[in-house]
Design a protein around this motif. Structure first.
Motif, PDB file in Angstrom:
ATOM      1  N   ARG A   1       0.859  -1.191   0.000  1.00  0.00           N
ATOM      2  CA  ARG A   1       0.000   0.000   0.000  1.00  0.00           C
ATOM      3  C   ARG A   1       0.890   1.234   0.000  1.00  0.00           C
ATOM      4  O   ARG A   1       1.866   1.295   0.740  1.00  0.00           O
ATOM      5  N   ARG A   2       0.549   2.180  -0.829  1.00  0.00           N
ATOM      6  CA  ARG A   2       1.319   3.435  -0.900  1.00  0.00           C
ATOM      7  C   ARG A   2       0.594   4.517  -0.118  1.00  0.00           C
ATOM      8  O   ARG A   2      -0.624   4.656  -0.226  1.00  0.00           O
ATOM      9  N   ILE A   3       1.378   5.278   0.638  1.00  0.00           N
ATOM     10  CA  ILE A   3       0.836   6.405   1.404  1.00  0.00           C
ATOM     11  C   ILE A   3       1.767   7.596   1.198  1.00  0.00           C
ATOM     12  O   ILE A   3       2.967   7.500   1.465  1.00  0.00           O
ATOM     13  N   GLN A   4       1.200   8.697   0.734  1.00  0.00           N
ATOM     14  CA  GLN A   4       2.000   9.906   0.570  1.00  0.00           C
ATOM     15  C   GLN A   4       2.086  10.647   1.895  1.00  0.00           C
ATOM     16  O   GLN A   4       1.090  10.765   2.618  1.00  0.00           O
ATOM     17  N   VAL A   5       3.284  11.129   2.222  1.00  0.00           N
ATOM     18  CA  VAL A   5       3.478  11.907   3.446  1.00  0.00           C
ATOM     19  C   VAL A   5       2.816  13.264   3.256  1.00  0.00           C
ATOM     20  O   VAL A   5       3.156  14.022   2.342  1.00  0.00           O
ATOM     21  N   GLU A   6       1.850  13.537   4.124  1.00  0.00           N
ATOM     22  CA  GLU A   6       1.098  14.787   4.068  1.00  0.00           C
ATOM     23  C   GLU A   6       1.529  15.710   5.210  1.00  0.00           C
ATOM     24  O   GLU A   6       2.179  15.286   6.169  1.00  0.00           O
ATOM     25  N   PHE A   7       1.099  16.956   5.116  1.00  0.00           N
ATOM     26  CA  PHE A   7       1.434  17.954   6.129  1.00  0.00           C
ATOM     27  C   PHE A   7       1.018  17.497   7.526  1.00  0.00           C
ATOM     28  O   PHE A   7       1.743  17.688   8.499  1.00  0.00           O
ATOM     29  N   ASN A   8      -0.140  16.834   7.634  1.00  0.00           N
ATOM     30  CA  ASN A   8      -0.636  16.392   8.945  1.00  0.00           C
ATOM     31  C   ASN A   8       0.218  15.286   9.560  1.00  0.00           C
ATOM     32  O   ASN A   8       0.078  14.995  10.736  1.00  0.00           O
ATOM     33  N   HIS A   9       1.094  14.667   8.789  1.00  0.00           N
ATOM     34  CA  HIS A   9       1.997  13.635   9.295  1.00  0.00           C
ATOM     35  C   HIS A   9       3.292  14.220   9.866  1.00  0.00           C
ATOM     36  O   HIS A   9       4.062  13.504  10.509  1.00  0.00           O
ATOM     37  N   CYS A  10       3.549  15.498   9.604  1.00  0.00           N
ATOM     38  CA  CYS A  10       4.871  16.075   9.841  1.00  0.00           C
ATOM     39  C   CYS A  10       4.955  17.002  11.047  1.00  0.00           C
ATOM     40  O   CYS A  10       3.973  17.601  11.474  1.00  0.00           O
ATOM     41  N   ASP A  11       6.193  17.128  11.531  1.00  0.00           N
ATOM     42  CA  ASP A  11       6.496  18.120  12.561  1.00  0.00           C
ATOM     43  C   ASP A  11       6.874  19.422  11.848  1.00  0.00           C
ATOM     44  O   ASP A  11       6.879  19.478  10.616  1.00  0.00           O
ATOM     45  N   PRO A  12       7.175  20.500  12.582  1.00  0.00           N
ATOM     46  CA  PRO A  12       7.488  21.777  11.923  1.00  0.00           C
ATOM     47  C   PRO A  12       8.682  21.727  10.964  1.00  0.00           C
ATOM     48  O   PRO A  12       8.790  22.577  10.082  1.00  0.00           O
TER      49      PRO A  12
END
Length: 139
Positions: A5-16
């Motif tokens: 399964r592919r998942i794109q890293v989105e803004f909500n996954h990230c720290d500042p």
């Protein structure tokens, strides 16, 4: 056999800093498991949790973070079934991007009844997990 399964890293996954905040990886890992249950086992979480009032909690998890994942990266998650017991199953997952391993994880799930106790897997799930695992052994 391997589930992908592919998942794109989105803004909500990230720290500042724009890298994946490690608890978000656990949400992605669970998403892969949830989709595996629906796509491969034909036993979606809606059936388990809503209709049957049961659950498949993670009771043990071991994760190693090899490299950071950044905003916008496409992560390729793989899942393999390593062991199927009476009421538990051990799964191995990996996330890669651009050929680089980002995360490796082994987790144990347990079938839990509405009263919160471990119980044997429903045969429909158990047999499909075993078949999936054995297909991997023959690959």
């Amino acid at each position: 056999m391997t589930y992908r399964r592919r998942i794109q890293v989105e803004f909500n996954h990230c720290d500042p800093a724009g890298i994946v905040f490690y608890p978000r990886y656990f949400e992605m890992l669970n998403s892969v498991i949830e989709n595996f249950f629906a796509d491969v086992l034909a036993y979606p979480f809606t059936r388990i949790h809503v209709e049957e009032k049961c659950a498949v909690p993670t009771v043990q998890i071991d994760a190693g973070f090899q490299a950071v994942s950044r905003l916008g990266e496409m992560l390729e998650f793989t899942l393999e079934v390593q062991h199927v017991g009476r009421s538990s199953a051990r799964l191995a997952q990996r996330a890669t991007a651009g050929g680089q391993v980002k995360l490796q994880c082994t987790s144990t799930l347990v079938w839990v009844t509405p009263d919160g106790r471990a119980a044997p897997w429903p045969e429909a799930i158990r047999q499909k997990m075993i078949a999936f695992m054995e297909a991997n052994d023959g690959a």
